[in-house]
Motif scaffolding. Structure first.
Motif, PDB file in Angstrom:
ATOM      1  N   ILE A  57       0.895  -1.079   0.012  1.00  0.00           N
ATOM      2  CA  ILE A  57       0.159  -0.159  -0.015  1.00  0.00           C
ATOM      3  C   ILE A  57       0.946   1.306   0.035  1.00  0.00           C
ATOM      4  O   ILE A  57       1.915   1.404   0.630  1.00  0.00           O
ATOM      5  N   THR A  58       0.441   2.290  -0.996  1.00  0.00           N
ATOM      6  CA  THR A  58       1.398   3.402  -0.975  1.00  0.00           C
ATOM      7  C   THR A  58       1.028   4.408   0.419  1.00  0.00           C
ATOM      8  O   THR A  58       0.128   4.267   1.169  1.00  0.00           O
ATOM      9  N   ASP A  59       2.033   5.119   0.464  1.00  0.00           N
ATOM     10  CA  ASP A  59       1.798   6.284   1.576  1.00  0.00           C
ATOM     11  C   ASP A  59       0.473   6.922   1.395  1.00  0.00           C
ATOM     12  O   ASP A  59      -0.036   7.322   2.397  1.00  0.00           O
ATOM     13  N   LYS A  60       0.416   7.389   0.311  1.00  0.00           N
ATOM     14  CA  LYS A  60      -0.885   8.211  -0.054  1.00  0.00           C
ATOM     15  C   LYS A  60      -2.127   7.438   0.252  1.00  0.00           C
ATOM     16  O   LYS A  60      -3.038   7.985   0.953  1.00  0.00           O
ATOM     17  N   ASP A  61      -2.195   6.089  -0.043  1.00  0.00           N
ATOM     18  CA  ASP A  61      -3.387   5.437   0.264  1.00  0.00           C
ATOM     19  C   ASP A  61      -3.308   4.966   1.770  1.00  0.00           C
ATOM     20  O   ASP A  61      -4.554   5.010   2.476  1.00  0.00           O
ATOM     21  N   VAL A  62      -2.229   5.053   2.404  1.00  0.00           N
ATOM     22  CA  VAL A  62      -2.388   5.100   3.928  1.00  0.00           C
ATOM     23  C   VAL A  62      -3.253   6.154   4.595  1.00  0.00           C
ATOM     24  O   VAL A  62      -3.785   5.961   5.414  1.00  0.00           O
ATOM     25  N   ASN A  92      -5.240  16.819  12.803  1.00  0.00           N
ATOM     26  CA  ASN A  92      -4.182  16.482  13.824  1.00  0.00           C
ATOM     27  C   ASN A  92      -4.201  15.060  14.017  1.00  0.00           C
ATOM     28  O   ASN A  92      -3.309  14.339  14.046  1.00  0.00           O
ATOM     29  N   ILE A  93      -5.330  14.571  14.269  1.00  0.00           N
ATOM     30  CA  ILE A  93      -5.558  12.964  14.766  1.00  0.00           C
ATOM     31  C   ILE A  93      -5.021  12.300  13.545  1.00  0.00           C
ATOM     32  O   ILE A  93      -4.071  11.328  13.776  1.00  0.00           O
ATOM     33  N   CYS A  94      -5.570  12.525  12.254  1.00  0.00           N
ATOM     34  CA  CYS A  94      -4.938  11.769  11.097  1.00  0.00           C
ATOM     35  C   CYS A  94      -3.479  11.950  10.874  1.00  0.00           C
ATOM     36  O   CYS A  94      -2.743  10.909  10.757  1.00  0.00           O
ATOM     37  N   ASP A  95      -2.671  13.228  11.102  1.00  0.00           N
ATOM     38  CA  ASP A  95      -1.728  13.478  10.928  1.00  0.00           C
ATOM     39  C   ASP A  95      -0.840  12.539  12.055  1.00  0.00           C
ATOM     40  O   ASP A  95       0.282  12.208  11.676  1.00  0.00           O
ATOM     41  N   ASN A  96      -1.229  12.689  13.217  1.00  0.00           N
ATOM     42  CA  ASN A  96      -0.522  11.902  14.212  1.00  0.00           C
ATOM     43  C   ASN A  96      -0.747  10.506  13.943  1.00  0.00           C
ATOM     44  O   ASN A  96       0.461   9.504  14.192  1.00  0.00           O
ATOM     45  N   ALA A  97      -1.774   9.749  13.403  1.00  0.00           N
ATOM     46  CA  ALA A  97      -1.771   8.224  13.193  1.00  0.00           C
ATOM     47  C   ALA A  97      -0.717   8.024  12.016  1.00  0.00           C
ATOM     48  O   ALA A  97      -0.302   7.107  12.052  1.00  0.00           O
ATOM     49  N   PHE A  98      -0.788   9.006  10.904  1.00  0.00           N
ATOM     50  CA  PHE A  98       0.140   8.795   9.807  1.00  0.00           C
ATOM     51  C   PHE A  98       1.358   9.042  10.340  1.00  0.00           C
ATOM     52  O   PHE A  98       2.252   7.950   9.752  1.00  0.00           O
ATOM     53  N   MET A  99       1.690   9.587  11.175  1.00  0.00           N
ATOM     54  CA  MET A  99       3.238   9.861  11.646  1.00  0.00           C
ATOM     55  C   MET A  99       3.682   8.363  12.391  1.00  0.00           C
ATOM     56  O   MET A  99       4.734   8.019  12.042  1.00  0.00           O
ATOM     57  N   THR A 104       5.113  -5.082   8.578  1.00  0.00           N
ATOM     58  CA  THR A 104       4.288  -3.853   8.565  1.00  0.00           C
ATOM     59  C   THR A 104       4.670  -2.809   7.715  1.00  0.00           C
ATOM     60  O   THR A 104       4.243  -1.957   7.087  1.00  0.00           O
ATOM     61  N   LYS A 105       5.946  -2.718   7.270  1.00  0.00           N
ATOM     62  CA  LYS A 105       6.590  -1.849   6.376  1.00  0.00           C
ATOM     63  C   LYS A 105       6.012  -1.601   5.014  1.00  0.00           C
ATOM     64  O   LYS A 105       6.202  -2.719   4.428  1.00  0.00           O
ATOM     65  N   GLY A 106       5.197  -0.694   4.678  1.00  0.00           N
ATOM     66  CA  GLY A 106       4.652  -0.510   3.509  1.00  0.00           C
ATOM     67  C   GLY A 106       3.481  -1.468   3.086  1.00  0.00           C
ATOM     68  O   GLY A 106       3.137  -1.902   1.989  1.00  0.00           O
ATOM     69  N   THR A 107       2.927  -2.207   4.044  1.00  0.00           N
ATOM     70  CA  THR A 107       1.902  -3.266   3.883  1.00  0.00           C
ATOM     71  C   THR A 107       0.663  -2.774   4.448  1.00  0.00           C
ATOM     72  O   THR A 107       0.325  -1.962   5.348  1.00  0.00           O
ATOM     73  N   GLY A 163     -11.359  -4.585   2.210  1.00  0.00           N
ATOM     74  CA  GLY A 163     -11.927  -4.160   0.860  1.00  0.00           C
ATOM     75  C   GLY A 163     -10.784  -3.896  -0.031  1.00  0.00           C
ATOM     76  O   GLY A 163     -10.586  -4.195  -0.935  1.00  0.00           O
ATOM     77  N   TYR A 164      -9.460  -3.317   0.701  1.00  0.00           N
ATOM     78  CA  TYR A 164      -8.356  -3.024   0.113  1.00  0.00           C
ATOM     79  C   TYR A 164      -7.479  -4.253  -0.556  1.00  0.00           C
ATOM     80  O   TYR A 164      -7.181  -4.305  -1.631  1.00  0.00           O
ATOM     81  N   ALA A 165      -7.678  -5.411   0.527  1.00  0.00           N
ATOM     82  CA  ALA A 165      -7.038  -6.505   0.132  1.00  0.00           C
ATOM     83  C   ALA A 165      -7.578  -7.174  -1.099  1.00  0.00           C
ATOM     84  O   ALA A 165      -7.127  -7.888  -1.903  1.00  0.00           O
ATOM     85  N   LYS A 166      -9.082  -6.991  -1.385  1.00  0.00           N
ATOM     86  CA  LYS A 166      -9.673  -7.401  -2.416  1.00  0.00           C
ATOM     87  C   LYS A 166      -9.363  -6.499  -3.704  1.00  0.00           C
ATOM     88  O   LYS A 166      -9.470  -7.245  -4.836  1.00  0.00           O
ATOM     89  N   SER A 167      -9.571  -5.339  -3.653  1.00  0.00           N
ATOM     90  CA  SER A 167      -9.741  -4.464  -4.899  1.00  0.00           C
ATOM     91  C   SER A 167      -8.831  -3.317  -4.845  1.00  0.00           C
ATOM     92  O   SER A 167      -9.119  -2.431  -5.821  1.00  0.00           O
ATOM     93  N   GLY A 168      -7.718  -3.248  -3.965  1.00  0.00           N
ATOM     94  CA  GLY A 168      -6.870  -2.167  -3.956  1.00  0.00           C
ATOM     95  C   GLY A 168      -7.574  -0.879  -3.568  1.00  0.00           C
ATOM     96  O   GLY A 168      -8.454  -0.629  -2.966  1.00  0.00           O
ATOM     97  N   GLU A 169      -6.870   0.265  -4.309  1.00  0.00           N
ATOM     98  CA  GLU A 169      -7.228   1.445  -4.130  1.00  0.00           C
ATOM     99  C   GLU A 169      -8.633   1.813  -4.297  1.00  0.00           C
ATOM    100  O   GLU A 169      -9.170   2.944  -3.688  1.00  0.00           O
TER     101      GLU A 169
END
Length: 232
Positions: free
Chosen positions: A116-121, A151-158, A171-174, A220-226
């Motif tokens: 999964i890409t960082d953008k999709d994360v 801020n919530i989303c940014d903290n989770a993304f960080m 976990t890295k990139g998965t 859903g992502y595991a089945k059909s991606g982005e």
């Protein structure tokens, strides 16, 4: 089972016990998840006992519980004085625990192989954390989001990008890492008023609702991606 912790919620009207089940869920070659039951009941006997299967990722003490689409991760147990009925209820609890463990083992190991890409994360985090349909609508139209939500989303993304537990082979990139980032936010990043508030959020509260949303998005992502992150 090995009983590990016990305590009270509220003013003592409800009590809880955590019990470790034998064995592990093994993700990849060395990412282990312990299997727990979280049991609560009331002192006055008016309510049933609730047993919830709550797997915890050892490396970050991160609760990964979720209800599958065809089965719940919780079961209500009637208060009964009949020994035969108690045995039947115990078999139900162990049955749901074994079923959940087997299914999550398969899912989590599958998710370690889904990139999964960082953008999709970030998209997944935003959609899982959205507190209302209005926020989801704003995400779709590109309208301004509240500072609190951003801020919530940014903290989770960080956490997703920088936590050492997010840099492992599993976990890295998965997709498994993306799910773990959201559960990890509520377990290891978010600040709570006290431990009781944390337990209530993760087991049955806002934290559980958001992580369940993340779990469903990951399915859903595991089945059909982005395409699974496309807002209708």
């Amino acid at each position: 089972m090995q009983y590990e912790t016990a305590g009270a919620l509220g003013n003592g009207e409800r009590i809880f016990i955590t019990a470790k089940l034998p064995g592990y869920i093994k993700v990849g070659s060395d990412d282990y998840i312990e299997k727990y039951l979280f049991l609560t009941t009331s002192h006055d006997g008016s309510g049933s006992i609730t047993a919830a299967f709550t797997p915890i990722r050892i490396v970050c003490q991160n609760t990964l519980s979720a209800a599958l689409r065809n089965s719940s991760n919780t079961i209500k147990i009637r208060h009964t004085g009949n020994a035969e009925d108690r045995l039947k209820e115990a078999h139900k609890v162990m049955g749901i625990s074994n079923k959940m463990a087997d299914e999550l083992d398969g899912l989590f190991n599958q998710w370690t192989k889904v990139r999964i890409t960082d953008k999709d994360v970030m998209k997944l985090i935003q959609q899982a954390m959205a507190p209302s349909k209005e926020v989801l609508k704003s995400l779709k139209t590109g309208e301004e989001l509240s500072t609190v939500f951003k801020n919530i989303c940014d903290n989770a993304f960080m956490y997703a990008m920088a936590s050492p537990t997010q840099q492992t082979e599993t976990t890295k990139g998965t997709l498994f890492g993306a799910y773990n980032a959201i559960t990890g936010y509520f377990q290891n990043v978010k600040e709570y008023k006290d431990d009781e508030a944390k337990v209530k959020s993760i087991i049955g509260g806002t934290g559980q609702l958001r992580t369940q949303a993340a779990f469903d998005l990951c399915l859903g992502y595991a089945k059909s991606g982005e395409e699974a992150l496309t807002l209708n």
